[in-house]
Design an enzyme around this catalytic site. Structure first.
Site, mmCIF file in Angstrom:
data_model
loop_
_atom_site.group_PDB
_atom_site.id
_atom_site.type_symbol
_atom_site.label_atom_id
_atom_site.label_comp_id
_atom_site.label_asym_id
_atom_site.label_seq_id
_atom_site.Cartn_x
_atom_site.Cartn_y
_atom_site.Cartn_z
ATOM 1 N N SER A 21 0.818 -1.215 0.000
ATOM 2 C CA SER A 21 0.000 0.000 0.000
ATOM 3 C C SER A 21 0.848 1.259 0.000
ATOM 4 O O SER A 21 1.676 1.470 0.891
ATOM 5 C CB SER A 21 -0.884 0.061 1.253
ATOM 6 N N HIS A 58 -3.396 0.896 -4.702
ATOM 7 C CA HIS A 58 -2.798 -0.227 -5.411
ATOM 8 C C HIS A 58 -3.158 -0.140 -6.891
ATOM 9 O O HIS A 58 -4.320 -0.247 -7.244
ATOM 10 C CB HIS A 58 -3.358 -1.555 -4.900
ATOM 11 N N HIS A 110 -5.375 -9.358 -2.008
ATOM 12 C CA HIS A 110 -5.522 -9.642 -0.581
ATOM 13 C C HIS A 110 -6.566 -10.729 -0.362
ATOM 14 O O HIS A 110 -7.498 -10.878 -1.142
ATOM 15 C CB HIS A 110 -5.949 -8.373 0.167
ATOM 16 N N GLU A 112 -10.152 -9.393 0.166
ATOM 17 C CA GLU A 112 -10.939 -8.981 -1.005
ATOM 18 C C GLU A 112 -11.843 -10.106 -1.487
ATOM 19 O O GLU A 112 -12.620 -9.911 -2.429
ATOM 20 C CB GLU A 112 -9.999 -8.557 -2.144
ATOM 21 N N ALA A 156 2.473 -2.369 4.102
ATOM 22 C CA ALA A 156 2.203 -1.398 5.162
ATOM 23 C C ALA A 156 1.733 -2.203 6.364
ATOM 24 O O ALA A 156 0.989 -3.170 6.209
ATOM 25 C CB ALA A 156 1.112 -0.426 4.716
ATOM 26 N N MET A 165 -2.215 -7.277 6.758
ATOM 27 C CA MET A 165 -3.231 -8.128 6.137
ATOM 28 C C MET A 165 -2.751 -8.765 4.831
ATOM 29 O O MET A 165 -3.560 -9.072 3.959
ATOM 30 C CB MET A 165 -4.487 -7.299 5.855
ATOM 31 N N SER A 166 -1.446 -8.946 4.697
ATOM 32 C CA SER A 166 -0.930 -9.482 3.421
ATOM 33 C C SER A 166 0.342 -10.281 3.654
ATOM 34 O O SER A 166 0.588 -10.762 4.759
ATOM 35 C CB SER A 166 -0.639 -8.310 2.473
ATOM 36 N N ASN A 178 1.516 3.099 11.126
ATOM 37 C CA ASN A 178 0.738 3.553 12.291
ATOM 38 C C ASN A 178 1.077 2.628 13.451
ATOM 39 O O ASN A 178 1.557 1.515 13.228
ATOM 40 C CB ASN A 178 -0.767 3.452 11.976
ATOM 41 N N HIS A 231 -7.378 4.120 6.880
ATOM 42 C CA HIS A 231 -6.572 3.874 5.679
ATOM 43 C C HIS A 231 -5.895 5.158 5.196
ATOM 44 O O HIS A 231 -4.812 5.100 4.602
ATOM 45 C CB HIS A 231 -7.469 3.278 4.578
#
Ligand code: HPA
Length: 271
Positions: A29, A60, A82, A85, A112, A210-211, A234, A246
């Protein structure tokens, strides 16, 4: 993943390529700008590749970009798929297998991530030295084709020690100040709860995202060496007294993109 599907996708990508890439880079990201630095660029849209899902997340793009970086033949994924998704996890392995067939021997996977380790600050880069698969799914579930890799891959050195050492050297030499730690994958798409982050810390996670984990598993499966880099965008939930979103993730990755680019380019030069 069925070999016939991989070959079908590979054949299309190969037909568009003008070089044999030795290094693959998956851009997370807000980190996609690195692809702009490639020379002799060729772009292949995911939507044109048979069997590939299309990338949907803001920040993306959805394309392979191949070209030369520091004189090395590189293929980048500008945008990734992802699990959250709705993609079957198996499908997340496809681009990795395509890259392997194209000739990729080493893969840099970036993302990220939220900082769990309280010594981290937003804007830090973290060299991933191990991961925890907290998504409770796996891209290798299903029949295994031994031509791709073994049924039971060894994950003891999923993140290659030599590549980690190169990254550390570059970090020192260029004043990047990269941290090092364990990446813990949650499925998302919601950010975690503070209780989940306290748990993740107890379990040994330094960053959460998340990836990455599915692609790394696929890379190890087919024999590609991996270097993982997290951009801490963050602090994870509950650490600071403020909500996560986001926009903040994108803003921080945008802020650190020059440092990130300098880091990755100089790693590629030494790979
Ligand atoms: N949690 C999960 N994924 C993330 C985060 C986070 O805090 N920040 C960026 N990606």
């Amino acid at each position: 993943m069925e070999l016939t599907k991989i070959v079908e996708s590979y054949n299309y990508v190969k037909s568009k390529m003008n070089q044999v890439p030795e290094i693959g880079i998956i851009l997370g990201s807000g980190l996609g700008e690195l692809a702009d630095l490639l020379e002799e660029k060729i772009i292949i849209k995911y939507g044109d590749v048979p069997n590939m899902p299309t990338s949907t997340v803001k920040g993306h793009a959805g394309q392979f970009v191949s070209g030369k970086l520091h004189g090395k033949n590189v293929i980048m994924m500008q945008g990734r798929f992802h699990y959250y998704e709705g993609n079957p996890m198996e499908l997340l392995s496809l681009p990795v297998y395509i890259m392997e067939k194209l000739g990729v021997k080493k893969l840099i996977v970036t993302n990220a991530a939220g900082g769990i380790n309280t010594s981290f600050v937003p804007g830090d880069l973290m060299i991933i030295n191990d991961h925890i698969n907290f998504a409770f799914n796996n891209p290798l579930i299903g029949t295994n084709d031994e031509e791709i890799g073994t049924r039971f891959p060894d994950m003891s050195n999923a993140y290659d020690k030599d590549l980690i050492n190169i990254a550390k050297e570059v970090s020192k030499g260029y004043g990047i100040g990269a941290k090092e730690g364990v990446y813990l994958m949650m499925t998302g798409p919601n950010y975690e709860t503070p209780a989940e982050i306290r748990m993740a810390r107890i379990l040994g996670g330094d960053a959460v995202g998340m990836s990455t984990v599915p692609e790394v598993i696929a890379a190890v499966h087919c024999g590609i060496k991996v270097l993982g880099i997290s951009c801490i965008t963050n602090m994870a939930a509950g650490i600071l007294d403020k909500p996560l979103n986001h926009i903040e993730v994108m803003e921080t990755s945008n802020m650190v993109k020059d440092k990130f680019k300098k880091f990755v380019i100089n790693i590629v030069a030494k790979m």
